[in-house]
Design an enzyme around this catalytic site. Sequence first.
Site, PDB file in Angstrom:
ATOM      1  N   PRO A  87      52.354  43.268  39.312  1.00  0.00           N
ATOM      2  CA  PRO A  87      51.676  42.990  40.574  1.00  0.00           C
ATOM      3  C   PRO A  87      50.989  44.210  41.170  1.00  0.00           C
ATOM      4  CG  PRO A  87      54.069  42.670  40.772  1.00  0.00           C
ATOM      5  CD  PRO A  87      53.781  42.937  39.336  1.00  0.00           C
ATOM      6  N   GLU A 114      62.804  44.613  38.568  1.00  0.00           N
ATOM      7  CA  GLU A 114      62.188  45.313  39.698  1.00  0.00           C
ATOM      8  C   GLU A 114      61.046  46.212  39.251  1.00  0.00           C
ATOM      9  OE1 GLU A 114      62.991  44.442  42.914  1.00  0.00           O
ATOM     10  OE2 GLU A 114      64.004  42.950  41.680  1.00  0.00           O
ATOM     11  N   ARG A 152      38.874  32.136  25.385  1.00  0.00           N
ATOM     12  CA  ARG A 152      37.755  31.186  25.513  1.00  0.00           C
ATOM     13  C   ARG A 152      36.403  31.887  25.558  1.00  0.00           C
ATOM     14  NH1 ARG A 152      35.697  30.534  30.241  1.00  0.00           N
ATOM     15  NH2 ARG A 152      35.136  28.332  30.151  1.00  0.00           N
ATOM     16  N   ASP A 167      30.075  28.624  33.553  1.00  0.00           N
ATOM     17  CA  ASP A 167      31.378  28.646  34.219  1.00  0.00           C
ATOM     18  C   ASP A 167      31.295  29.039  35.669  1.00  0.00           C
ATOM     19  OD1 ASP A 167      32.874  28.150  31.995  1.00  0.00           O
ATOM     20  OD2 ASP A 167      33.238  30.256  31.544  1.00  0.00           O
TER      21      ASP A 167
HETATM   22 CL1  6GU Z   1      51.031  40.639  36.167  1.00  0.00          CL
HETATM   23  N1  6GU Z   1      53.408  40.266  37.193  1.00  0.00           N
HETATM   24  C1  6GU Z   1      54.246  39.841  38.156  1.00  0.00           C
HETATM   25  N2  6GU Z   1      55.579  39.997  37.983  1.00  0.00           N
HETATM   26  N3  6GU Z   1      53.852  39.271  39.274  1.00  0.00           N
HETATM   27  C2  6GU Z   1      52.529  39.123  39.413  1.00  0.00           C
HETATM   28  C3  6GU Z   1      51.597  39.543  38.452  1.00  0.00           C
HETATM   29  C4  6GU Z   1      52.090  40.116  37.343  1.00  0.00           C
HETATM   30  N4  6GU Z   1      50.370  39.272  38.898  1.00  0.00           N
HETATM   31  C5  6GU Z   1      50.530  38.696  40.084  1.00  0.00           C
HETATM   32  N5  6GU Z   1      51.822  38.625  40.405  1.00  0.00           N
END
Ligand code: 6GU
Length: 227
Positions: A87, A114, A152, A167
Amino acid sequence: MRIDIVTLFPNMFSGPFDESIVRRARDNKFVEIVIHNLRDYGLGMHRVVDDYPYGGGSGMVLVPEPLFSAVEAIKGESRIPVILLTPQGRLFTQQVAEELAAYSRFILVCGHYEGVDERVREYLVTDEISIGDYVLTGGEPAAMVVCDAVVRLIPGVLGSPESVRDDSHSGGLLEYPQYTRPQIFRGWEVPPVLLSGNHAEIARWRREQAVLRTLARRPDLLEKADL
Ligand code: 6GU
C-alpha cells in the site's frame, strides 16, 4: 513475457489465472506466469519467514533472507524489475500497466503482515506498486490485478488492437456507452445515431459521450486527458 510471483499463498492464484483471457494468454504462450512459494525459502527446519518488529509494535514483519534468496534464485544474473506490492507503493494506473507491458520479464513480490524488512525495499526491489488507497490483507490480490491489466496489453492477447485503444483510461477518458441487440429492450431504445451507419457521426457521438461521462464521473481525469 514471463512474470514470476513470490508469495506465501500460492494457492490463491489458482482460479484467477486459470480462466478467461489470462488462461488463453498462458495456453497460447503469450505469457508464462510462474508462482513461487516464499515458504520454500524460509529459514531453518520450520521455514520461518517472519519475525517480530525491532522496537516493538503489533504484527509480524517478513524477514529479509527468504525474500532475497527467492528473488536471487529467480532472476539469476539477469537484471529485471523486482516489484513489491504494497500500500506504500506508487499508484497503479493504465499508464503503469503499459510501462510493465513493455518488459519481457519482471518479478512481483507480495508483501504481507505488517510489512517487509526495510532492507528489502532498499536493496532488493526496484519498484513498489499499490493498487489503490485501501488496505488489503496481502499483496496477492494486487498481483492478480497487475497481471491481468498487463497481460491483456500484450499484442495478440485480445482479439483486436482497437479493443485496447478504445479502453476506458487508454486515452485518459472513460469509455463511451456500448449497446447491443435488441434495438428496443423493455421500451428502452438504442441511440439512433448508432444505427445510422454514418461512421463519422458515430465517432463524434462516442467521443462526446466519453468526454461527458468523464466530466460527470471523473473530472480529475479530464485535467490530464489529451483532448
Ligand atoms: Cl499492493 N498491498 C496491500 N496489502 N494492500 C494494498 C495494496 C497492496 N494496494 C492497495 N492496498
